[in-house]
Design a protein around this motif. Structure first.
Motif, PDB file in Angstrom:
ATOM      1  N   ALA A  77       0.819  -1.206   0.000  1.00 59.65           N
ATOM      2  CA  ALA A  77       0.000   0.000   0.000  1.00 59.65           C
ATOM      3  C   ALA A  77       0.856   1.260   0.000  1.00 59.65           C
ATOM      4  O   ALA A  77       0.458   2.305  -0.498  1.00 59.65           O
ATOM      5  CB  ALA A  77      -0.925  -0.015   1.212  1.00 59.65           C
ATOM      6  N   GLN A  78       2.077   1.204   0.581  1.00 61.62           N
ATOM      7  CA  GLN A  78       2.943   2.372   0.650  1.00 61.62           C
ATOM      8  C   GLN A  78       3.645   2.642  -0.677  1.00 61.62           C
ATOM      9  O   GLN A  78       4.225   3.701  -0.849  1.00 61.62           O
ATOM     10  CB  GLN A  78       3.982   2.171   1.750  1.00 61.62           C
ATOM     11  N   LEU A  79       3.637   1.687  -1.577  1.00 66.92           N
ATOM     12  CA  LEU A  79       4.418   1.807  -2.795  1.00 66.92           C
ATOM     13  C   LEU A  79       3.561   1.814  -4.060  1.00 66.92           C
ATOM     14  O   LEU A  79       4.066   1.561  -5.141  1.00 66.92           O
ATOM     15  CB  LEU A  79       5.432   0.662  -2.862  1.00 66.92           C
ATOM     16  N   ARG A  80       2.280   2.073  -3.925  1.00 64.98           N
ATOM     17  CA  ARG A  80       1.408   2.090  -5.101  1.00 64.98           C
ATOM     18  C   ARG A  80       1.607   3.410  -5.843  1.00 64.98           C
ATOM     19  O   ARG A  80       1.498   4.485  -5.261  1.00 64.98           O
ATOM     20  CB  ARG A  80      -0.052   1.900  -4.684  1.00 64.98           C
ATOM     21  N   THR A  81       1.905   3.303  -7.134  1.00 67.25           N
ATOM     22  CA  THR A  81       2.310   4.456  -7.930  1.00 67.25           C
ATOM     23  C   THR A  81       1.413   4.629  -9.140  1.00 67.25           C
ATOM     24  O   THR A  81       1.207   3.687  -9.908  1.00 67.25           O
ATOM     25  CB  THR A  81       3.778   4.283  -8.393  1.00 67.25           C
ATOM     26  N   HIS A  82       0.869   5.823  -9.302  1.00 69.05           N
ATOM     27  CA  HIS A  82       0.066   6.151 -10.478  1.00 69.05           C
ATOM     28  C   HIS A  82       0.994   6.635 -11.603  1.00 69.05           C
ATOM     29  O   HIS A  82       2.097   7.132 -11.339  1.00 69.05           O
ATOM     30  CB  HIS A  82      -0.948   7.247 -10.151  1.00 69.05           C
ATOM     31  N   THR A 134       4.781  10.213 -16.724  1.00 68.35           N
ATOM     32  CA  THR A 134       4.914  10.862 -15.430  1.00 68.35           C
ATOM     33  C   THR A 134       4.438   9.907 -14.354  1.00 68.35           C
ATOM     34  O   THR A 134       3.308   9.403 -14.418  1.00 68.35           O
ATOM     35  CB  THR A 134       4.095  12.162 -15.375  1.00 68.35           C
ATOM     36  N   PHE A 135       5.292   9.653 -13.373  1.00 65.67           N
ATOM     37  CA  PHE A 135       4.987   8.749 -12.270  1.00 65.67           C
ATOM     38  C   PHE A 135       4.665   9.581 -11.029  1.00 65.67           C
ATOM     39  O   PHE A 135       5.444  10.451 -10.633  1.00 65.67           O
ATOM     40  CB  PHE A 135       6.165   7.831 -11.977  1.00 65.67           C
ATOM     41  N   HIS A 136       3.505   9.330 -10.438  1.00 68.52           N
ATOM     42  CA  HIS A 136       3.075  10.007  -9.226  1.00 68.52           C
ATOM     43  C   HIS A 136       3.327   9.051  -8.068  1.00 68.52           C
ATOM     44  O   HIS A 136       2.649   8.031  -7.915  1.00 68.52           O
ATOM     45  CB  HIS A 136       1.601  10.392  -9.338  1.00 68.52           C
ATOM     46  N   LEU A 137       4.314   9.390  -7.262  1.00 73.30           N
ATOM     47  CA  LEU A 137       4.873   8.465  -6.289  1.00 73.30           C
ATOM     48  C   LEU A 137       4.218   8.592  -4.912  1.00 73.30           C
ATOM     49  O   LEU A 137       3.621   9.621  -4.591  1.00 73.30           O
ATOM     50  CB  LEU A 137       6.379   8.715  -6.167  1.00 73.30           C
ATOM     51  N   PRO A 138       4.359   7.547  -4.107  1.00 75.70           N
ATOM     52  CA  PRO A 138       3.837   7.607  -2.740  1.00 75.70           C
ATOM     53  C   PRO A 138       4.607   8.629  -1.919  1.00 75.70           C
ATOM     54  O   PRO A 138       5.727   9.022  -2.256  1.00 75.70           O
ATOM     55  CB  PRO A 138       4.055   6.179  -2.212  1.00 75.70           C
ATOM     56  N   ALA A 139       3.986   9.074  -0.819  1.00 71.50           N
ATOM     57  CA  ALA A 139       4.633  10.042   0.063  1.00 71.50           C
ATOM     58  C   ALA A 139       5.916   9.464   0.635  1.00 71.50           C
ATOM     59  O   ALA A 139       6.005   8.271   0.931  1.00 71.50           O
ATOM     60  CB  ALA A 139       3.677  10.434   1.189  1.00 71.50           C
TER      61      ALA A 139
END
Length: 283
Positions: A16-21, A31-36
């Motif tokens: 869940a911490q590494l799910r990337t859009h 463009t990769f939208h990364l986890p916090a």
């Protein structure tokens, strides 16, 4: 972006911490939208792309992308259209801080709408394609192709005795000596040629394959390509379908088979999305 030998280790982190859009555009930019990232060195975080090595071979091709702060305050990394990536499958990892273990990424939302009509845009040579996808084990990866030229299938009509293919060249044009080549796999594979029916642009063409012409050699697989110049002047250009949002079409585009002369003939897309024809003994 830089390339260096593989030296980092891989860490196991909750998915869940590494799910990337990710979002693609028509030019091939992703463009990769990364986890916090909750680390003191988050400004030094990197997105790692690893070209998946062939079985039994070490990994030797890595690309690092900087992770930056997006306009909305989130974290992102951008893979630009150039340089073109080597053909293959690239796995994605997050390196949250210098020296930290790399962490495999899982896919979130993948916005691939810009790729759907990719076959309608002419591509220069080399033809470079990249499609984000989810692997069978649930991780984020990119399928890439890089070819000097490509012949994109635009339509494939299959009957009980033949198939008709309509395709368009990218990165090359037809000449008066052009021919479609069907080559049986194997060191001594037979070769059949078809004259393409070309339009005035020198890019679009069609041809029809009589299945009976492929059955004389028994069970085999025939690979399809187009030769734009006489043999020896240019390599044959593989015919396939790469220019949309489908990374693996072998199990998605399933065409009907035909029984001809006691054998079964079926066109299909290979694991590389290239077009081939399988000839097997009829059940």
């Amino acid at each position: 972006m830089n390339q260096q030998p593989a030296t980092t280790t891989t860490a196991t982190t909750p998915a869940a911490q590494l799910r990337t859009h990710c979002t693609t555009d028509a030019d091939g930019r992703i463009t990769f939208h990364l986890p916090a990232l909750e680390t003191p060195d988050r400004e030094s975080a990197q997105l790692l792309l690893r070209l998946r090595p062939k079985k039994g071979r070490p990994e030797d091709t890595l690309l690092h992308l900087p992770v930056e702060t997006a306009a909305d305050g989130g974290r992102r990394a951008v893979l630009e259209p150039r340089p073109a990536l080597a053909e293959g499958r690239w796995d994605l990892y997050l390196i949250p801080a210098p020296g930290a273990p790399r962490q495999r990424l899982r896919p979130g939302l993948r916005d691939l709408r810009a790729l759907v009509d990719g076959h309608t845009r002419d591509r220069p040579s080399p033809v470079a394609v990249r499609i984000p996808y989810a692997t069978k084990d649930g991780y984020l990866a990119i399928r890439t192709w890089r070819r000097t030229a490509h012949a994109e299938v635009e339509a494939l009509d299959v009957t009980s005795t033949s198939m008709t293919v309509r395709a368009r060249l990218h990165g090359a044009t037809l000449s008066a000596e052009s021919a479609v080549r069907l080559r049986a796999r194997g060191a001594d594979g037979a070769v059949r040629h078809q004259e393409p029916q070309a339009d005035g642009s020198g890019r679009s063409f069609s041809f029809t394959v009589d299945f009976a012409e492929l059955t004389a050699t028994g069970s085999t697989v025939w690979d399809l390509s187009v030769r734009t110049h006489p043999a020896g002047q240019a390599a044959p250009i593989r015919i396939g379908r790469l220019l949309d949002d489908i990374a693996d079409r072998k199990e998605i585009f399933v065409y009907p088979s035909a029984t001809v002369g006691g054998v079964t003939v079926r066109p299909y897309y290979t694991v590389d999305n290239d077009l081939s024809v399988e000839v097997t003994a009829a059940p």
